[in-house]
Design an enzyme around this catalytic site. Structure first.
Site, PDB file in Angstrom:
ATOM      1  N   GLY A  10       7.364   0.128   5.272  1.00  0.00           N
ATOM      2  CA  GLY A  10       7.945   0.952   6.797  1.00  0.00           C
ATOM      3  C   GLY A  10       8.368   0.114   7.911  1.00  0.00           C
ATOM      4  O   GLY A  10       7.339  -0.542   8.285  1.00  0.00           O
ATOM      5  N   ARG A  71      10.916  -0.677   0.307  1.00  0.00           N
ATOM      6  CA  ARG A  71       9.624  -0.459  -0.297  1.00  0.00           C
ATOM      7  C   ARG A  71       9.903  -1.144  -1.424  1.00  0.00           C
ATOM      8  O   ARG A  71       9.074  -0.966  -2.402  1.00  0.00           O
ATOM      9  CB  ARG A  71       9.047   0.716  -0.302  1.00  0.00           C
ATOM     10  CG  ARG A  71       8.717   1.322   1.064  1.00  0.00           C
ATOM     11  CD  ARG A  71       7.944   2.689   1.155  1.00  0.00           C
ATOM     12  NE  ARG A  71       7.720   3.247   2.289  1.00  0.00           N
ATOM     13  CZ  ARG A  71       6.923   3.021   3.260  1.00  0.00           C
ATOM     14  NH1 ARG A  71       6.053   1.907   2.913  1.00  0.00           N
ATOM     15  NH2 ARG A  71       6.852   3.600   4.637  1.00  0.00           N
ATOM     16  N   ASP A 102       0.296  -3.971   3.723  1.00  0.00           N
ATOM     17  CA  ASP A 102      -0.420  -4.484   2.432  1.00  0.00           C
ATOM     18  C   ASP A 102       0.385  -4.616   1.219  1.00  0.00           C
ATOM     19  O   ASP A 102       0.192  -5.622   0.458  1.00  0.00           O
ATOM     20  CB  ASP A 102      -1.483  -3.316   2.100  1.00  0.00           C
ATOM     21  CG  ASP A 102      -2.699  -3.186   2.864  1.00  0.00           C
ATOM     22  OD1 ASP A 102      -3.030  -4.543   3.322  1.00  0.00           O
ATOM     23  OD2 ASP A 102      -3.626  -2.318   3.103  1.00  0.00           O
ATOM     24  N   THR A 124       2.259  -3.044  10.824  1.00  0.00           N
ATOM     25  CA  THR A 124       2.042  -1.496  10.403  1.00  0.00           C
ATOM     26  C   THR A 124       1.742  -0.673  11.663  1.00  0.00           C
ATOM     27  O   THR A 124       0.837  -1.005  12.170  1.00  0.00           O
ATOM     28  CB  THR A 124       1.327  -1.309   9.350  1.00  0.00           C
ATOM     29  OG1 THR A 124       1.190   0.021   8.920  1.00  0.00           O
ATOM     30  CG2 THR A 124       0.103  -1.839   9.067  1.00  0.00           C
ATOM     31  N   ASP A 126       0.277   2.154  11.123  1.00  0.00           N
ATOM     32  CA  ASP A 126      -0.820   2.567  10.136  1.00  0.00           C
ATOM     33  C   ASP A 126      -2.029   1.875  10.927  1.00  0.00           C
ATOM     34  O   ASP A 126      -3.423   2.622  10.716  1.00  0.00           O
ATOM     35  CB  ASP A 126      -0.905   2.822   9.000  1.00  0.00           C
ATOM     36  CG  ASP A 126       0.200   3.830   8.488  1.00  0.00           C
ATOM     37  OD1 ASP A 126       0.689   4.754   9.334  1.00  0.00           O
ATOM     38  OD2 ASP A 126       0.571   3.653   7.280  1.00  0.00           O
ATOM     39  N   ASP A 128      -3.635  -0.496   9.472  1.00  0.00           N
ATOM     40  CA  ASP A 128      -4.588  -0.411   8.203  1.00  0.00           C
ATOM     41  C   ASP A 128      -4.913  -1.642   7.320  1.00  0.00           C
ATOM     42  O   ASP A 128      -5.351  -1.740   6.414  1.00  0.00           O
ATOM     43  CB  ASP A 128      -4.461   0.662   7.445  1.00  0.00           C
ATOM     44  CG  ASP A 128      -3.272   0.691   6.613  1.00  0.00           C
ATOM     45  OD1 ASP A 128      -2.454  -0.128   6.924  1.00  0.00           O
ATOM     46  OD2 ASP A 128      -2.986   1.569   5.755  1.00  0.00           O
ATOM     47  N   ARG A 170      -1.237   8.376   6.052  1.00  0.00           N
ATOM     48  CA  ARG A 170      -1.431   8.969   4.911  1.00  0.00           C
ATOM     49  C   ARG A 170      -2.949   8.866   4.569  1.00  0.00           C
ATOM     50  O   ARG A 170      -3.505   9.597   4.084  1.00  0.00           O
ATOM     51  CB  ARG A 170      -0.566   8.144   3.667  1.00  0.00           C
ATOM     52  CG  ARG A 170       0.896   8.911   3.596  1.00  0.00           C
ATOM     53  CD  ARG A 170       1.582   8.473   2.807  1.00  0.00           C
ATOM     54  NE  ARG A 170       2.081   7.011   3.136  1.00  0.00           N
ATOM     55  CZ  ARG A 170       2.894   6.340   2.506  1.00  0.00           C
ATOM     56  NH1 ARG A 170       3.647   6.869   1.315  1.00  0.00           N
ATOM     57  NH2 ARG A 170       3.521   5.204   2.803  1.00  0.00           N
TER      58      ARG A 170
HETATM   59  O1  F6P Z   1       3.201   3.019   6.371  1.00  0.00           O
HETATM   60  C1  F6P Z   1       4.148   3.586   7.679  1.00  0.00           C
HETATM   61  C2  F6P Z   1       4.351   5.020   7.450  1.00  0.00           C
HETATM   62  O2  F6P Z   1       4.896   5.319   8.663  1.00  0.00           O
HETATM   63  C3  F6P Z   1       3.040   5.935   7.022  1.00  0.00           C
HETATM   64  O3  F6P Z   1       2.326   6.328   8.169  1.00  0.00           O
HETATM   65  C4  F6P Z   1       3.999   7.151   6.698  1.00  0.00           C
HETATM   66  O4  F6P Z   1       3.315   7.937   5.823  1.00  0.00           O
HETATM   67  C5  F6P Z   1       5.068   6.453   5.768  1.00  0.00           C
HETATM   68  O5  F6P Z   1       5.295   5.084   6.253  1.00  0.00           O
HETATM   69  C6  F6P Z   1       6.176   7.168   5.790  1.00  0.00           C
HETATM   70  O6  F6P Z   1       7.291   6.529   4.994  1.00  0.00           O
HETATM   71  P1  F6P Z   1       8.659   6.836   4.716  1.00  0.00           P
HETATM   72  O7  F6P Z   1       9.302   6.048   5.802  1.00  0.00           O
HETATM   73  O8  F6P Z   1       9.170   6.197   3.385  1.00  0.00           O
HETATM   74  O9  F6P Z   1       9.101   7.987   4.607  1.00  0.00           O
END
Ligand code: F6P
Length: 340
Positions: A10, A71, A102, A124, A126, A128, A170
């Site tokens: 992401g 991804r 990760d 990220t 997140d 994390d 998430r």
């Molecule tokens: O991993 C980063 C993130 O922004 C998460 O917080 C979120 O759940 C996810 O990506 C959303 O992913 P996508 O852009 O594939 O909808």
């Protein structure tokens, strides 16, 4: 040397400053860089472009990533892995800088295990990735969420309502935590804590009684029972796809039903991922990108540039990826100090 660089997973603010740092640090040492498009997909499919100093001009303040992202897991199928290895050989890549979370970094580690010259840069929103104190993207994304909460405070106050703000996250609740803490929410819900309805309702009622409105921040990953709209599928890294994220709307229904306070919800979704990187993210992304190049120039492949206290250092992939970083009880204890 010929450097390759990619951005995977992401996107988040800070990727472009990190690319700029990689390209300019390599150029300063007399080395050329090429950028692979759309994360590992570009390496698999041989999609790349030269990245010289002129290409990264102005990127310090730009959101997104000029290389694109995806991804894609290059190790999901053996045939894809073979194509990745072939591209690196064909393009004569002497050092690959993988910028990602990760999943992207796990793929980079796998490539290193197969003898390829790879270094990593964690990112990220997140926050994390376990091996680094902070990841870039987090501060910019959370600032967007805090701004949203402040806007919601105005309208919640005018209408004497409760409003739930749903933010991303998430498995890790850092964005919710940061938003609740910096935005002064009355209740903040993170995936690390089991959902408890009674204390939530008590906080909402106490806030409404004291000031006439209440603000709740909820991470998209909290468990409210079965989700409507869940696709049930998995992405290429094996993570369950959440489907429609609607915990904010569900919480608003519950709050209104149980407290009698008129309640609304807002979901800011991918708005959190765009926009100019904040100051801290610009600086952190710049330091990490430059350090990744330095690690490669020193022959320290298999390492990730991470933030440890005031310093940026290289640590092995295994150390950086050992345990995902989730919100710890001390942070939640701090948060609770400011909730009614
Ligand atoms: O991993 C980063 C993130 O922004 C998460 O917080 C979120 O759940 C996810 O990506 C959303 O992913 P996508 O852009 O594939 O909808």
């Amino acid at each position: 040397m010929r450097f390759g660089v990619l951005t995977g997973g992401g996107d988040c603010p800070g990727l472009n400053p990190a690319l700029r740092a990689v390209v300019l640090r390599a150029a300063r040492a007399g080395h050329a860089t090429v950028g692979f498009l759309d994360g590992w997909k570009g390496v698999r499919d041989g999609l790349l472009r030269p990245l010289g100093p002129a290409d990264v001009h102005g990127l310090i303040s730009r959101g997104g990533t000029i290389l694109g992202s995806s991804r894609t897991n290059p190790f999901a199928k053996e045939a894809d892995t073979a194509r990745v290895l072939a591209t690196l050989a064909q393009e004569k890549i002497d050092a690959l800088v993988a910028i990602g979370g990760d999943d992207t970094l796990s793929a980079a580690r796998e490539l290193f295990r197969r003898g390829r010259p790879v270094v990593g840069v964690p990112k990220t929103m997140d926050n994390d990735v376990g091996g680094t104190d902070w990841t870039f993207g987090f501060f910019s994304a959370t600032a967007v969420a805090v701004d949203a909460l402040e806007r919601l405070r105005d309208t919640a106050g005018s209408h004497h309502r409760a409003i739930v703000l749903e933010v991303m996250g998430r498995h890790a609740g850092w964005v919710a935590l940061g938003t609740g803490l910096a935005g002064g929410a009355d209740a903040t819900l993170v995936p690390e804590e089991p959902y408890q309805e009674e204390p939530l309702m008590a906080r909402v009622k106490a806030a409404a009684a004291a000031r006439g409105y209440a603000l709740v921040v909820a991470s998209e990953g909290i468990d409210l029972g079965p989700r409507r709209g869940t696709t049930g599928g998995k992405d290429e890294f094996g993570h369950e796809l959440l489907g429609e994220r609607e915990v904010g709307a569900e919480l608003a229904r519950r709050i209104q039903a149980q407290t009698g306070i008129e309640t609304r919800s807002a979901q800011i979704g991918h708005i959190q991922r765009g926009g100019a990187p904040e100051l801290f993210d610009r600086i952190l992304a710049t330091r990490l990108g430059a350090t990744a190049v330095d690690l490669a120039l020193a022959g320290r492949f298999g390492e990730v540039a991470v933030l440890r206290g005031p310093s940026v250092v290289g640590v092995p992939f295994d150390e950086a990826l050992k345990t995902p970083k989730t919100v710890t009880p001390d942070w939640l204890d701090l948060l609770r100090t400011f909730e009614p």
